[in-house]
Structure formats: C-alpha cells, structure tokens
Design a protein around this motif. Sequence first.
Motif, short mmCIF file in Angstrom:
data_model
loop_
_atom_site.label_atom_id
_atom_site.label_comp_id
_atom_site.label_asym_id
_atom_site.label_seq_id
_atom_site.Cartn_x
_atom_site.Cartn_y
_atom_site.Cartn_z
N ARG B 106 0.81 -1.31 0.11
CA ARG B 106 -0.08 0.11 0.01
C ARG B 106 1.00 1.25 -0.19
O ARG B 106 0.58 2.30 -0.67
CB ARG B 106 -1.01 -0.03 1.28
N VAL B 109 1.93 2.08 -3.42
CA VAL B 109 0.70 2.57 -4.18
C VAL B 109 0.93 3.97 -4.22
O VAL B 109 0.70 4.97 -4.99
CB VAL B 109 -0.55 2.15 -3.93
N ASP B 180 -8.48 8.52 -2.57
CA ASP B 180 -8.71 7.37 -1.46
C ASP B 180 -7.86 6.11 -1.49
O ASP B 180 -7.31 5.74 -0.49
CB ASP B 180 -9.91 7.25 -1.55
N ASP B 181 -7.47 5.69 -2.68
CA ASP B 181 -7.04 4.78 -2.68
C ASP B 181 -5.28 5.01 -2.52
O ASP B 181 -4.72 3.85 -1.68
CB ASP B 181 -6.63 4.29 -4.53
N ALA B 184 -4.86 4.38 1.24
CA ALA B 184 -5.45 3.18 1.88
C ALA B 184 -4.44 2.93 3.18
O ALA B 184 -4.72 2.30 4.06
CB ALA B 184 -5.21 2.18 0.73
#
Lengths: 254, 254
Positions: B106, B109, B180-181, B184
Amino acid sequence: MNEFVRKIEAADNPWNPAEFEAALRAVGPERYHDLHPFHKLLHGGKLSKGQVAAWALNRYCYQEAIPRKDAAFMSRTHDRALRREWIHRIHDHDGTPPEEEGGIERWLVLTDCLGLDRDYVTGMKGALPATRFAVEAYVRFVVEQPLVVAAASSLTELFAPSIHRERIAGMLANYGFVNDDVMAYFKRRLSQAPRDATFALEFVKTYATTRELQDACVEAVRFKCNVLWAQLDALHHAYVVGLIPPGAYRPEGM
Amino acid sequence: MNEFVRKIEAADNPWNPAEFEAALRAVGPERYHDLHPFHKLLHGGKLSKGQVAAWALNRYCYQEAIPRKDAAFMSRTHDRALRREWIHRIHDHDGTPPEEEGGIERWLVLTDCLGLDRDYVTGMKGALPATRFAVEAYVRFVVEQPLVVAAASSLTELFAPSIHRERIAGMLANYGFVNDDVMAYFKRRLSQAPRDATFALEFVKTYATTRELQDACVEAVRFKCNVLWAQLDALHHAYVVGLIPPGAYRPEGM
C-alpha cells in the motif's frame, strides 16, 4: 546491459592498485564533510559560543564511539600482527597510563573550555538523537561488513589533515574562548590520522582483490562520509536553522 | 540524594498500573512527531509534490524496517503464544498471500502516485542517510534491549490514530495528486494500530514489574519518538530548508 551482467563483468575486472586508490580518494571531493556549510560557519568564526558548544557536545559521541569501533574491528581478526598494529588507535583515543591521557580526554578539555559540565557531556543525554544514530551506524558497519570493507570505512582519515589545519587556524583566529591547549586534540590528529590512513590504505589495497570488494570499499568511504555529513546536518538544523529537538541541549538564549 | 540512593528507592517503588500507563502516555504530548513542523506543512498542503515524494521515499525505509523489527522481537521469545499474537504485525506489513497485499505494498501505491520508480524506492539509494541510521537504530534497539523494553518501543502506536486521521483529511483536501486509494495505508492503520497498541500496553504493564524496568519502558517510548522526530528533522533540513545531502533524492527544480 542488465545488472547481473554488469556485476559479473565488474568481478572479472578488478582495478589496478592506482585506479583503486584514485577511486577511494575521489570520494573526498564528492562528499567529505569539509564541504558542509556548518564547517564553513564553524571555521569562519560565525558561530556563537553556545553553537560551538553544541558541536563539541555532539561530536563527543563520535569520539566516544571510535575506540569501540576499533575494538569491534580487532575482535574480528585472527591475525595477531594486524591487532598489534590496530591497537594503537585505541590508545590514541583512550590513552596509555600513566602519562598519556588520549584523544577523548583532550576532547573533554575542549568541552570544559566551552563551559559544559563533564558529566553532562559524557552522559550524552543532551546530544541530538540523530548524532547517536549516525555514530552507532558506523560501529555496526564495522561489526557487520567484510573486514576489508570495515577497514575501508576508516579511510576518511585520508581527507582529515586539511580540515584539521583549517579548523585549528580558523578557530584560533576567530574565537576568543579557544586557545592552543584547547586545540590539542586536532594538533595531535595531524600526525595520527596520516599514519592510520597510510596503513589502512595499504591493507585495503592488498585485501580487496575483486572488483566487487573494491566497489564495496569505495561505497564504505561514501557510507562513512554520510555518517559525518548527517551529524553536521543535524547540528545545522538544530543550532543554525534553530529547530532544536525535544530533550536536546539548548544553549543559553536559544 | 545521590543517584545511587535514588535508584534503589525507585526499584522499591514500582508505579501502580494506572500511574505507569499515565507515564507512558505522557511521552506523546511531550515529543510525538505530530508536533514537528514538517507534519504541519505536509498535512496543511504546504508542500510541493516533490517534497511529498521525498517524504514518501524516506518513510518507505521505515515501513520496510518494521517487519524486520517484529521478526527480531519474535526471535527473542520462547513464548509461543506471544509469537502467535505478534506475527500478525508482520502480516500487516508484508501481507498474507494470495489476496492480502499488506502495508508495504500500500505504501508503494502511494510512491507510485507520486511519480517515483518502484526500484528506486525499494533500493533506498536516494533516501537520506539520516533516515536509514534512525530506522536501523530502532531495529537494533529491539534486538538488544530487554524484551519488555523492546515491546514498549512500539507504544508510539498509542498516539498514531489521531495523526493518521489528520493526515488522511489534510492530504485529501490539499493535494490534487492524492486520492482515497493512495491513502489506503493510513486508513488501514486506523484499525491496526489500536489493536497492536492495546496488546503491547497490556504486555508492558504486566511484565515491567520493577520501577527500573518501568522507567526503561518510558525511556523506550522517548527513544522511539526520537527515531520518528529525527526522520522529520532530516526531511525538513533537506527539503524545506533546502540543504540536500550529496547523493540523496532531488525533486525536480530543487
């Protein structure tokens, strides 16, 4: 050419001794801490007594770690001749009873003159955490890396005499609270550092027999420069920029 | 009262559990890194994309160290029940195949979205040396300290949810390149950190049975706060003050 191919080729082509020495020496002009703005301020007389005290207090942590680093090095070799040579580094810092006090004691003469309490200095509670982290990373490096790479990390001493000469002259000329006695540490290092560097350089050139080890030795000098640079970054941020971390030494008026 | 007398008295008078917990929690308002100016800039939308990238790149080194730290902790206990509890921390970061990618993925990302190459991030060559020194000091602390003191160093998680809530809201509101992603990692930590902190707090309260161990546990939380603070100091000095050390990541235009 992918990474794997490059590594194999490098392993097959060690530098000759002159090329290897040149690569080791090239790290100094690239990133030795004489290039750091904090040293320009220190040697140019631009710092207050409190800022110089912060430097001496933090740098004590480095001095204090050197004999531990050298003991770690000695603990890893079965070569008695190497230990008999290396041990003089510990004596240089810890002294040789009864008459020779050693470099750490000379450092404490400097912190005395800056008005710092000896217990406060040696307790290291007021030092910047970043100083302690950097210094201990150096000790760990010597514990964990191949012996010849560990030895190479000491080669920043190749670059030390010029910074010490600049420091002695600059600090004597610019700070009323500094005198010859106080600069004794650096004067002594003018002869000690070249002796150590000469030995370590020959050792590294002899035992780094593959290009991979030679590369790791050059990287070790960079690593050590990072250890020195990070200490000055932390000092500059805390005591020149003025963002002193919680719990760290606060000179009067800061 | 001299130091020796004070120590003996302290050893005879352990805090009760409520007093001990209060002492542990009191470290947060004193020096948790939510107080650091870099976080105010980060959450307030005052940083450029390159400065946020520098933060994410460096903080990756911390994320990367956490499962090693937890493995070191587990390597030191013969208590199978404790290892069965503690191991979920490693899964939280490394993931659980096949479906759960874990916190480090995450984090990547986030660095992807900031335009950083994954190999550059995971190679850690562009990270600040001071970041690596601080992070490795944390791993060493967990290797070397008494087990209950090592556990106590994780208790900064007591203070984490409020900073994560502030970060999620502040970064979503202020940076067009964040969605939002990308956030995470932090959203997941909102539930993970309290679970971990609750367990570790009970563990520490149960096994720190002398005042000396209790004091060492409070000091461990301070140490850990120093590890976090030093990372932000280094970022602030390099990317806000603008003195980027040799070899470290340079955002475009800096």
